[in-house]
Write an enzyme that holds these catalytic residues in place. Structure first.
Site, PDB file in Angstrom:
ATOM      1  N   PRO A  10       0.741  -1.300   0.085  1.00 60.84           N
ATOM      2  CA  PRO A  10      -0.129  -0.126  -0.140  1.00 60.84           C
ATOM      3  C   PRO A  10       0.775   1.386  -0.040  1.00 60.84           C
ATOM      4  CG  PRO A  10      -0.100  -1.074   2.051  1.00 60.84           C
ATOM      5  CD  PRO A  10       0.610  -1.905   1.217  1.00 60.84           C
ATOM      6  N   ASN A  11       0.180   2.126  -0.685  1.00 56.76           N
ATOM      7  CA  ASN A  11       0.718   3.593  -0.984  1.00 56.76           C
ATOM      8  C   ASN A  11       2.233   3.635  -1.616  1.00 56.76           C
ATOM      9  OD1 ASN A  11      -1.255   4.825   0.778  1.00 56.76           O
ATOM     10  ND2 ASN A  11      -0.268   3.647   2.573  1.00 56.76           N
ATOM     11  N   ARG A  18       5.096  10.934  -2.408  1.00 58.68           N
ATOM     12  CA  ARG A  18       4.930  10.693  -0.866  1.00 58.68           C
ATOM     13  C   ARG A  18       6.199  10.656  -0.023  1.00 58.68           C
ATOM     14  NH1 ARG A  18       4.734   4.484   1.267  1.00 58.68           N
ATOM     15  NH2 ARG A  18       3.905   4.935   3.453  1.00 58.68           N
ATOM     16  N   TYR A  23      11.263   8.708   1.697  1.00 56.94           N
ATOM     17  CA  TYR A  23      11.381   7.680   0.669  1.00 56.94           C
ATOM     18  C   TYR A  23      11.980   8.049  -0.610  1.00 56.94           C
ATOM     19  CZ  TYR A  23       7.822   5.587   3.740  1.00 56.94           C
ATOM     20  OH  TYR A  23       7.197   5.050   4.937  1.00 56.94           O
ATOM     21  N   ASN A  74       7.866  -5.879  -0.897  1.00 56.30           N
ATOM     22  CA  ASN A  74       7.849  -4.576   0.130  1.00 56.30           C
ATOM     23  C   ASN A  74       6.419  -4.422   0.412  1.00 56.30           C
ATOM     24  OD1 ASN A  74       7.834  -2.066   1.342  1.00 56.30           O
ATOM     25  ND2 ASN A  74       9.074  -0.984  -0.042  1.00 56.30           N
ATOM     26  N   ALA A  77       2.859  -0.876   5.089  1.00 59.51           N
ATOM     27  CA  ALA A  77       2.472  -0.781   6.545  1.00 59.51           C
ATOM     28  C   ALA A  77       1.943  -2.223   7.065  1.00 59.51           C
ATOM     29  CB  ALA A  77       1.391   0.086   6.559  1.00 59.51           C
ATOM     30  N   GLU A  98      12.364  -9.790   1.912  1.00 53.68           N
ATOM     31  CA  GLU A  98      11.730  -8.521   2.769  1.00 53.68           C
ATOM     32  C   GLU A  98      12.326  -7.371   2.220  1.00 53.68           C
ATOM     33  OE1 GLU A  98      11.037  -8.504   6.981  1.00 53.68           O
ATOM     34  OE2 GLU A  98      10.260  -6.635   6.889  1.00 53.68           O
ATOM     35  N   HIS A 100      12.647  -2.858   2.300  1.00 54.54           N
ATOM     36  CA  HIS A 100      11.801  -1.359   2.538  1.00 54.54           C
ATOM     37  C   HIS A 100      12.960  -0.501   1.858  1.00 54.54           C
ATOM     38  CE1 HIS A 100       8.962  -3.490   5.059  1.00 54.54           C
ATOM     39  NE2 HIS A 100      10.007  -4.159   5.685  1.00 54.54           N
ATOM     40  N   ARG A 107      13.192   4.165  12.716  1.00 57.15           N
ATOM     41  CA  ARG A 107      11.938   5.038  12.575  1.00 57.15           C
ATOM     42  C   ARG A 107      11.104   4.758  13.905  1.00 57.15           C
ATOM     43  NH1 ARG A 107       9.361   4.776   6.836  1.00 57.15           N
ATOM     44  NH2 ARG A 107       8.171   6.671   7.892  1.00 57.15           N
TER      45      ARG A 107
END
Ligand code: DQA
Length: 147
Positions: A10-11, A18, A23, A74, A77, A98, A100, A107
């Site tokens: 998502p996103n 964004r 990012y 990825n 969230a 995985e 990111h 974070r």
């Protein structure tokens, strides 16, 4: 020919605009182009998808069985919330890297837990868009350790 799926959650369709301070300014289309070039270099087949909903991500993971040799995920969230994605990865028994863009461990506390990490062969995070080709090299190396 080895085939991998790069799946974005998502996103991530909003990359480029964004929170560029977190990012970066590279769009998802730019990242896909980078990945296609890397796939040619590695001589592997590549599918590249993005979905905003958890169910659609699950469907992609299920459909990967028998089609792809591994997945780079990825999960956005959903990384921090989705037992369902974790179970899907265990169910299809495909190796998952995985990924990111940001360093989730540097974070907010709620980003430190990853359900994906529990079933991933490895994790790449914090290198922005450059993490995508890095993850491809890592997965290709995992799938063909003697090449
Ligand atoms: C992300 C990190 C997640 O915590 C966040 O929710 C995202 C993007 C990353 O690529 O850095 O959507 O997966």
């Amino acid at each position: 020919m080895t085939s991998i799926l790069i799946l974005n959650g998502p996103n991530l369709n909003l990359l480029g605009t964004r929170q560029p301070e977190v990012y970066g300014s590279t769009t998802l289309a730019d990242i896909e182009a980078m990945c296609r070039a890397k796939a040619q270099e590695l001589n592997i087949a590549l599918a590249f998808d993005q979905e905003n909903s958890e169910g659609a991500l699950l469907d992609h993971i299920h459909a990967a069985r028998g089609v792809h040799d591994g997945i780079i995920l990825n999960a956005g969230a959903y990384t921090h919330t989705s037992v369902a994605l974790m179970d899907a990865i265990s169910s299809v028994a495909l190796p998952v890297v995985e990924l990111h863009l940001s360093n989730i461990h540097a974070r907010e506390e709620f980003r430190h837990n990853s359900y994906i990490s529990k079933v991933a062969v490895g994790v790449i995070c914090g290198f922005g868009a450059a993490g995508y080709p890095l993850a491809m090299e890592a997965l290709a190396g995992h799938l063909a350790p003697n090449e």
